[in-house]
Write a protein that holds these residues in place. Sequence first.
Motif, PDB file in Angstrom:
ATOM      1  N   ALA A  48       0.836  -1.208   0.000  1.00 22.00           N
ATOM      2  CA  ALA A  48       0.000   0.000   0.000  1.00 22.00           C
ATOM      3  C   ALA A  48       0.869   1.256   0.000  1.00 22.00           C
ATOM      4  O   ALA A  48       0.576   2.223  -0.718  1.00 22.00           O
ATOM      5  N   VAL A  49       1.948   1.252   0.762  1.00 18.10           N
ATOM      6  CA  VAL A  49       2.857   2.403   0.782  1.00 18.10           C
ATOM      7  C   VAL A  49       3.542   2.566  -0.567  1.00 18.10           C
ATOM      8  O   VAL A  49       3.704   3.695  -1.055  1.00 18.10           O
ATOM      9  N   LEU A  50       3.927   1.467  -1.199  1.00 21.64           N
ATOM     10  CA  LEU A  50       4.558   1.556  -2.524  1.00 21.64           C
ATOM     11  C   LEU A  50       3.595   2.123  -3.563  1.00 21.64           C
ATOM     12  O   LEU A  50       4.010   2.864  -4.456  1.00 21.64           O
ATOM     13  N   VAL A  51       2.323   1.779  -3.444  1.00 22.55           N
ATOM     14  CA  VAL A  51       1.313   2.350  -4.355  1.00 22.55           C
ATOM     15  C   VAL A  51       1.238   3.859  -4.155  1.00 22.55           C
ATOM     16  O   VAL A  51       1.211   4.626  -5.119  1.00 22.55           O
ATOM     17  N   LEU A  52       1.216   4.296  -2.896  1.00 18.44           N
ATOM     18  CA  LEU A  52       1.172   5.732  -2.613  1.00 18.44           C
ATOM     19  C   LEU A  52       2.418   6.433  -3.144  1.00 18.44           C
ATOM     20  O   LEU A  52       2.340   7.494  -3.755  1.00 18.44           O
ATOM     21  N   PHE A  53       3.575   5.829  -2.919  1.00 19.50           N
ATOM     22  CA  PHE A  53       4.837   6.414  -3.374  1.00 19.50           C
ATOM     23  C   PHE A  53       4.897   6.483  -4.893  1.00 19.50           C
ATOM     24  O   PHE A  53       5.294   7.497  -5.465  1.00 19.50           O
ATOM     25  N   SER A  54       4.487   5.409  -5.556  1.00 22.36           N
ATOM     26  CA  SER A  54       4.523   5.398  -7.025  1.00 22.36           C
ATOM     27  C   SER A  54       3.514   6.376  -7.618  1.00 22.36           C
ATOM     28  O   SER A  54       3.688   6.842  -8.738  1.00 22.36           O
ATOM     29  N   GLY A  55       2.466   6.683  -6.863  1.00 20.81           N
ATOM     30  CA  GLY A  55       1.472   7.649  -7.324  1.00 20.81           C
ATOM     31  C   GLY A  55       1.875   9.088  -7.091  1.00 20.81           C
ATOM     32  O   GLY A  55       1.160  10.007  -7.472  1.00 20.81           O
ATOM     33  N   GLY A  56       3.024   9.300  -6.454  1.00 21.78           N
ATOM     34  CA  GLY A  56       3.530  10.653  -6.269  1.00 21.78           C
ATOM     35  C   GLY A  56       3.159  11.315  -4.957  1.00 21.78           C
ATOM     36  O   GLY A  56       3.372  12.510  -4.792  1.00 21.78           O
ATOM     37  N   LEU A  57       2.616  10.565  -4.015  1.00 20.87           N
ATOM     38  CA  LEU A  57       2.255  11.157  -2.729  1.00 20.87           C
ATOM     39  C   LEU A  57       3.519  11.512  -1.956  1.00 20.87           C
ATOM     40  O   LEU A  57       4.442  10.716  -1.856  1.00 20.87           O
ATOM     41  N   GLN A  58       3.554  12.719  -1.425  1.00 21.97           N
ATOM     42  CA  GLN A  58       4.689  13.187  -0.633  1.00 21.97           C
ATOM     43  C   GLN A  58       4.183  13.830   0.645  1.00 21.97           C
ATOM     44  O   GLN A  58       3.183  14.528   0.643  1.00 21.97           O
ATOM     45  N   ILE A  59       4.894  13.582   1.733  1.00 17.62           N
ATOM     46  CA  ILE A  59       4.599  14.246   2.995  1.00 17.62           C
ATOM     47  C   ILE A  59       5.602  15.375   3.120  1.00 17.62           C
ATOM     48  O   ILE A  59       6.800  15.139   3.243  1.00 17.62           O
ATOM     49  N   THR A  60       5.132  16.602   3.050  1.00 19.73           N
ATOM     50  CA  THR A  60       6.039  17.754   3.072  1.00 19.73           C
ATOM     51  C   THR A  60       6.202  18.353   4.452  1.00 19.73           C
ATOM     52  O   THR A  60       7.107  19.142   4.678  1.00 19.73           O
ATOM     53  N   GLY A  61       5.338  17.996   5.383  1.00 20.32           N
ATOM     54  CA  GLY A  61       5.456  18.528   6.734  1.00 20.32           C
ATOM     55  C   GLY A  61       4.522  17.815   7.681  1.00 20.32           C
ATOM     56  O   GLY A  61       3.504  17.268   7.280  1.00 20.32           O
ATOM     57  N   VAL A  62       4.901  17.827   8.951  1.00 19.48           N
ATOM     58  CA  VAL A  62       4.085  17.206   9.987  1.00 19.48           C
ATOM     59  C   VAL A  62       3.979  18.204  11.137  1.00 19.48           C
ATOM     60  O   VAL A  62       4.966  18.848  11.500  1.00 19.48           O
ATOM     61  N   SER A  63       2.781  18.334  11.684  1.00 18.25           N
ATOM     62  CA  SER A  63       2.615  19.217  12.834  1.00 18.25           C
ATOM     63  C   SER A  63       1.823  18.501  13.902  1.00 18.25           C
ATOM     64  O   SER A  63       0.982  17.656  13.612  1.00 18.25           O
ATOM     65  N   LEU A  64       2.118  18.846  15.133  1.00 12.62           N
ATOM     66  CA  LEU A  64       1.413  18.273  16.272  1.00 12.62           C
ATOM     67  C   LEU A  64       0.827  19.418  17.075  1.00 12.62           C
ATOM     68  O   LEU A  64       1.567  20.280  17.582  1.00 12.62           O
ATOM     69  N   LEU A  65      -0.501  19.473  17.137  1.00 12.88           N
ATOM     70  CA  LEU A  65      -1.227  20.543  17.819  1.00 12.88           C
ATOM     71  C   LEU A  65      -0.813  21.923  17.307  1.00 12.88           C
ATOM     72  O   LEU A  65      -0.653  22.864  18.078  1.00 12.88           O
ATOM     73  N   GLY A  66      -0.610  22.011  16.019  1.00 14.53           N
ATOM     74  CA  GLY A  66      -0.267  23.293  15.401  1.00 14.53           C
ATOM     75  C   GLY A  66       1.190  23.647  15.419  1.00 14.53           C
ATOM     76  O   GLY A  66       1.582  24.695  14.910  1.00 14.53           O
ATOM     77  N   HIS A  67       2.038  22.803  15.986  1.00 10.43           N
ATOM     78  CA  HIS A  67       3.468  23.074  16.046  1.00 10.43           C
ATOM     79  C   HIS A  67       4.195  22.162  15.071  1.00 10.43           C
ATOM     80  O   HIS A  67       4.078  20.931  15.162  1.00 10.43           O
ATOM     81  N   PRO A  68       4.942  22.725  14.130  1.00 15.87           N
ATOM     82  CA  PRO A  68       5.642  21.882  13.145  1.00 15.87           C
ATOM     83  C   PRO A  68       6.722  21.031  13.809  1.00 15.87           C
ATOM     84  O   PRO A  68       7.389  21.454  14.743  1.00 15.87           O
ATOM     85  N   ILE A  69       6.838  19.806  13.323  1.00 23.53           N
ATOM     86  CA  ILE A  69       7.870  18.893  13.797  1.00 23.53           C
ATOM     87  C   ILE A  69       8.904  18.751  12.696  1.00 23.53           C
ATOM     88  O   ILE A  69       8.591  18.409  11.567  1.00 23.53           O
ATOM     89  N   SER A  70      10.147  19.021  13.015  1.00 22.93           N
ATOM     90  CA  SER A  70      11.209  18.970  12.007  1.00 22.93           C
ATOM     91  C   SER A  70      11.795  17.588  11.907  1.00 22.93           C
ATOM     92  O   SER A  70      12.092  16.932  12.807  1.00 22.93           O
TER      93      SER A  70
END
Length: 70
Positions: A48-70
């Motif tokens: 399932a992850v390979l399907v998402l990756f091959s389809g071009g899905l990218q995670i550009t950022g993650v935030s927790l309670l409005g605070h970005p996590i680097s």
Amino acid sequence: LLGWNPVVGWLLREWPILVAVAIVLGLGVLDDSRGTAPRAKLLGQAVAVLVLFSGGLQITGVSLLGHPIS
């Protein structure tokens, strides 16, 4: 079919998510009905992850309670 153009465009953009959801859902149903080995579940999730990756899905950022996590 002229009125379906927005739907077709949406499907062309979102197909990887729909396929990955179908894989995980099918694996969950199979696991609940017959039981699945842990390695098989992990393999299904990896596919399932390979399907998402091959389809071009990218995670550009993650935030927790409005605070970005680097």
